[in-house]
Design a protein around this motif. Sequence first.
Motif, mmCIF file in Angstrom:
data_model
loop_
_atom_site.group_PDB
_atom_site.id
_atom_site.type_symbol
_atom_site.label_atom_id
_atom_site.label_comp_id
_atom_site.label_asym_id
_atom_site.label_seq_id
_atom_site.Cartn_x
_atom_site.Cartn_y
_atom_site.Cartn_z
ATOM 1 N N VAL A 164 -16.759 -39.766 -55.296
ATOM 2 C CA VAL A 164 -15.975 -38.919 -56.182
ATOM 3 C C VAL A 164 -15.827 -39.623 -57.530
ATOM 4 C CG1 VAL A 164 -13.810 -39.833 -55.245
ATOM 5 C CG2 VAL A 164 -13.804 -37.662 -56.476
ATOM 6 N N VAL A 165 -16.049 -38.872 -58.618
ATOM 7 C CA VAL A 165 -15.962 -39.407 -59.972
ATOM 8 C C VAL A 165 -14.615 -38.996 -60.563
ATOM 9 C CG1 VAL A 165 -17.042 -39.523 -62.252
ATOM 10 C CG2 VAL A 165 -18.455 -39.155 -60.203
ATOM 11 N N VAL A 179 -21.483 -44.244 -65.709
ATOM 12 C CA VAL A 179 -21.992 -45.605 -65.635
ATOM 13 C C VAL A 179 -21.517 -46.353 -66.862
ATOM 14 C CG1 VAL A 179 -24.073 -45.036 -64.308
ATOM 15 C CG2 VAL A 179 -24.188 -45.003 -66.789
ATOM 16 N N LEU A 180 -21.588 -47.688 -66.796
ATOM 17 C CA LEU A 180 -21.210 -48.537 -67.916
ATOM 18 C C LEU A 180 -22.199 -48.343 -69.061
ATOM 19 C CD1 LEU A 180 -18.847 -50.674 -67.786
ATOM 20 C CD2 LEU A 180 -20.652 -52.399 -67.755
ATOM 21 N N ALA A 181 -21.682 -48.208 -70.283
ATOM 22 C CA ALA A 181 -22.543 -48.073 -71.454
ATOM 23 C C ALA A 181 -22.916 -49.458 -71.960
ATOM 24 C CB ALA A 181 -21.837 -47.286 -72.550
ATOM 25 N N GLY A 182 -24.186 -49.832 -71.846
ATOM 26 C CA GLY A 182 -24.633 -51.168 -72.207
ATOM 27 C C GLY A 182 -24.207 -51.635 -73.588
ATOM 28 N N PRO A 183 -24.339 -50.801 -74.638
ATOM 29 C CA PRO A 183 -24.008 -51.268 -75.990
ATOM 30 C C PRO A 183 -22.533 -51.578 -76.219
ATOM 31 C CG PRO A 183 -25.481 -49.365 -76.069
ATOM 32 C CD PRO A 183 -25.021 -49.493 -74.654
ATOM 33 N N MET A 184 -21.656 -51.215 -75.292
ATOM 34 C CA MET A 184 -20.227 -51.428 -75.497
ATOM 35 C C MET A 184 -19.759 -52.826 -75.083
ATOM 36 S SD MET A 184 -18.852 -47.645 -74.371
ATOM 37 C CE MET A 184 -17.128 -48.134 -74.289
ATOM 38 N N ARG A 185 -20.678 -53.647 -74.566
ATOM 39 C CA ARG A 185 -20.347 -55.007 -74.157
ATOM 40 C C ARG A 185 -21.587 -55.876 -74.323
ATOM 41 N NH1 ARG A 185 -18.455 -51.250 -71.102
ATOM 42 N NH2 ARG A 185 -16.252 -51.151 -70.454
ATOM 43 N N THR A 186 -21.389 -57.163 -74.530
ATOM 44 C CA THR A 186 -22.537 -58.063 -74.476
ATOM 45 C C THR A 186 -22.966 -58.186 -73.022
ATOM 46 O OG1 THR A 186 -21.197 -60.045 -74.150
ATOM 47 C CG2 THR A 186 -21.639 -59.357 -76.442
ATOM 48 N N LEU A 211 -15.796 -43.521 -58.278
ATOM 49 C CA LEU A 211 -16.596 -43.876 -59.446
ATOM 50 C C LEU A 211 -15.856 -43.503 -60.716
ATOM 51 C CD1 LEU A 211 -19.849 -42.295 -57.985
ATOM 52 C CD2 LEU A 211 -19.257 -44.727 -57.971
ATOM 53 N N MET A 212 -16.040 -44.301 -61.783
ATOM 54 C CA MET A 212 -15.323 -44.053 -63.031
ATOM 55 C C MET A 212 -16.249 -44.126 -64.233
ATOM 56 S SD MET A 212 -11.856 -45.844 -64.463
ATOM 57 C CE MET A 212 -11.357 -45.539 -66.179
ATOM 58 N N PRO A 213 -16.126 -43.167 -65.167
ATOM 59 C CA PRO A 213 -16.930 -43.202 -66.395
ATOM 60 C C PRO A 213 -16.485 -44.335 -67.315
ATOM 61 C CG PRO A 213 -15.992 -41.011 -65.984
ATOM 62 C CD PRO A 213 -15.291 -41.963 -65.075
ATOM 63 N N ASP A 214 -17.287 -44.558 -68.366
ATOM 64 C CA ASP A 214 -17.022 -45.627 -69.327
ATOM 65 C C ASP A 214 -17.027 -45.043 -70.728
ATOM 66 O OD1 ASP A 214 -16.689 -48.248 -70.341
ATOM 67 O OD2 ASP A 214 -18.844 -48.500 -70.568
ATOM 68 N N VAL A 215 -15.869 -44.566 -71.197
ATOM 69 C CA VAL A 215 -15.739 -44.017 -72.545
ATOM 70 C C VAL A 215 -14.436 -44.533 -73.154
ATOM 71 C CG1 VAL A 215 -17.082 -41.931 -72.069
ATOM 72 C CG2 VAL A 215 -14.629 -41.908 -71.693
ATOM 73 N N LEU A 216 -14.400 -44.674 -74.462
ATOM 74 C CA LEU A 216 -13.238 -45.263 -75.123
ATOM 75 C C LEU A 216 -11.995 -44.378 -75.044
ATOM 76 C CD1 LEU A 216 -14.559 -47.023 -78.351
ATOM 77 C CD2 LEU A 216 -13.931 -48.018 -76.152
ATOM 78 N N GLN A 217 -12.181 -43.085 -74.760
ATOM 79 C CA GLN A 217 -11.022 -42.196 -74.657
ATOM 80 C C GLN A 217 -10.238 -42.425 -73.362
ATOM 81 O OE1 GLN A 217 -14.099 -41.325 -75.357
ATOM 82 N NE2 GLN A 217 -14.233 -39.671 -76.870
#
Length: 302
Positions: A42-43, A99-106, A69-75
């Motif tokens: 479940v998301v 899924v985790l957004a690659g560009p949002m973290r090193t 499961l959890m999304p990865d957005v700044l909101q």
Amino acid sequence: MLVFQIGPSVTTRGSEKSLMTIATPHAQAPHPTAPRTFRFGVVASPDGGPEAWIATARRAEELGYATLLMPDVLQLLSPFPSLAVAASVTRTLRVGTFVLAGPMRTPRAAAWDAHTLSVLSGGRFELGIGAGRPEVREYAAELGLPYGTADERLDQVAATIADLRRLDGERHTPVVMAAGGPKALALAARIADVVTFPPASLPTRAEALTLVGSLRDGAGERAERIELGSSLFVIGDEVPPWTQHFIGADPAPDSLNMLRGTTTEMADELRRRRDTFGVSYLSVHGAFMEALAPVVERLNGR
């Protein structure tokens, strides 16, 4: 959204208990000797505060869902601490970024957080990661990080997974890769445990079989251990507005991302999809968690 998972059963070291087997797939042409058992995810996100989030995690576990499961957005709130809370109030429920957004973290920072949550959850964490949807360009800028070219973002995903594998040592944190294009799919076939197709590349049933074949060709000897799954964006006849906004269009009537009918009809349809496509892992938006629960009860682990 289709999901492919590659990997053996996950165990932890020392006094920690062995965890559930991560199912592996049997998409048509060729099939393993026996169908894989069904599992469900479940998301959701902690929009309603801590008490509501804890209740969601516990309810998902109670209903027989395998993953939260959890999304990865700044909101939204940050996924790693949110999922840590969910893992701490449940016993068997797996948690993951989707899924985790690659560009949002090193890469090193993402791997560090993923490894930490894998350890502290007793091995119940799955890292989902991708190159990022178009809006991630703005998120990365807000965080003071580069968005990069498509190739650079894929390199970042590969570096994150390599860092995680190094930190894990003998431990194995399952990795989900969101992959729609040929380069991303080829990378996922080589190094990922799970492969999902982003909403923008929702396939028809014919296209889904082609994608399955492409992934298996790229995976080579790993193909025997691939599990195929699907995200269900709609349960029932009504397509919510937020679903249309997220995927950009109404799903086709025969879409693998829709499920309609009575409990028996929906269960029979999922069995047909498993027979035809090898789909055995289904994830659903939290808004439909209760609606799908009778199907989960009927098919989970079977």
